[in-house]
Design a protein around this motif. Sequence first.
Motif, short mmCIF file in Angstrom:
data_model
loop_
_atom_site.label_atom_id
_atom_site.label_comp_id
_atom_site.label_asym_id
_atom_site.label_seq_id
_atom_site.Cartn_x
_atom_site.Cartn_y
_atom_site.Cartn_z
N ILE A 4 -13.37 33.34 28.46
CA ILE A 4 -13.34 34.25 27.28
C ILE A 4 -14.18 32.67 26.21
O ILE A 4 -13.48 31.72 26.32
N THR A 5 -14.53 33.32 25.65
CA THR A 5 -14.81 32.39 24.47
C THR A 5 -13.99 32.79 23.06
O THR A 5 -14.01 33.72 23.19
N TRP A 6 -13.30 31.38 22.77
CA TRP A 6 -12.01 31.82 21.87
C TRP A 6 -12.71 31.22 20.37
O TRP A 6 -13.57 29.85 20.97
N ILE A 7 -12.90 32.05 19.22
CA ILE A 7 -13.57 31.40 18.69
C ILE A 7 -12.25 31.17 17.62
O ILE A 7 -12.85 31.23 16.13
N ASN A 8 -10.93 31.04 17.79
CA ASN A 8 -10.35 31.03 16.77
C ASN A 8 -10.11 29.35 17.25
O ASN A 8 -10.27 29.06 17.70
N GLY A 9 -8.98 28.57 15.52
CA GLY A 9 -8.26 27.68 16.06
C GLY A 9 -9.13 26.57 15.14
O GLY A 9 -9.10 25.80 14.96
N ASN A 10 -9.96 27.52 13.86
CA ASN A 10 -10.77 26.32 13.22
C ASN A 10 -10.97 26.68 11.63
O ASN A 10 -11.40 26.52 11.30
N PRO A 33 -20.23 36.64 12.19
CA PRO A 33 -20.77 35.73 11.69
C PRO A 33 -20.93 34.97 13.91
O PRO A 33 -21.32 34.07 13.93
N ASP A 34 -19.49 34.51 13.98
CA ASP A 34 -19.17 33.70 14.49
C ASP A 34 -18.81 34.13 16.42
O ASP A 34 -18.90 33.46 16.87
N GLY A 46 -12.90 35.97 22.25
CA GLY A 46 -11.85 36.25 22.08
C GLY A 46 -11.27 35.96 20.38
O GLY A 46 -11.91 34.57 20.51
N TYR A 47 -10.21 35.91 20.53
CA TYR A 47 -9.59 36.09 18.99
C TYR A 47 -8.18 36.35 18.80
O TYR A 47 -7.52 37.22 19.31
N ALA A 48 -7.63 35.16 18.99
CA ALA A 48 -6.28 35.20 19.19
C ALA A 48 -5.50 35.16 17.68
O ALA A 48 -5.38 34.89 16.84
N THR A 49 -4.25 35.95 17.32
CA THR A 49 -4.42 36.63 16.31
C THR A 49 -2.64 37.37 15.63
O THR A 49 -2.04 37.70 17.06
N PRO A 50 -1.41 36.82 15.84
CA PRO A 50 -0.20 37.31 15.01
C PRO A 50 -0.47 38.30 13.96
O PRO A 50 0.75 39.00 14.96
N ASP A 51 -1.48 39.04 13.49
CA ASP A 51 -0.80 39.60 12.58
C ASP A 51 -1.66 41.18 13.41
O ASP A 51 -3.51 41.11 13.79
#
Length: 57
Positions: A4-10, A33-34, A46-51
């Motif tokens: 999985i390519t994670w796009i969060n963290g930026n 767009p990302d 993937g995008y990890a979020t607590p929301d």
Amino acid sequence: MGNITWINGNYKEDNRIFDSKNQAEEWADALLPDSSPYLLGKIDVGYATPDEKVIKC
């Protein structure tokens, strides 16, 4: 499960809990767009979020 390519963290908003569903939807739309270059190449993104509101968007 494949790679999985994670796009969060930026983003400073990655761990934010949004106040409303509308804010969460706007944030999820802003991520497109990302992630779209990966989606066109059929790479799992993937995008990890607590929301939970963002997860449902």
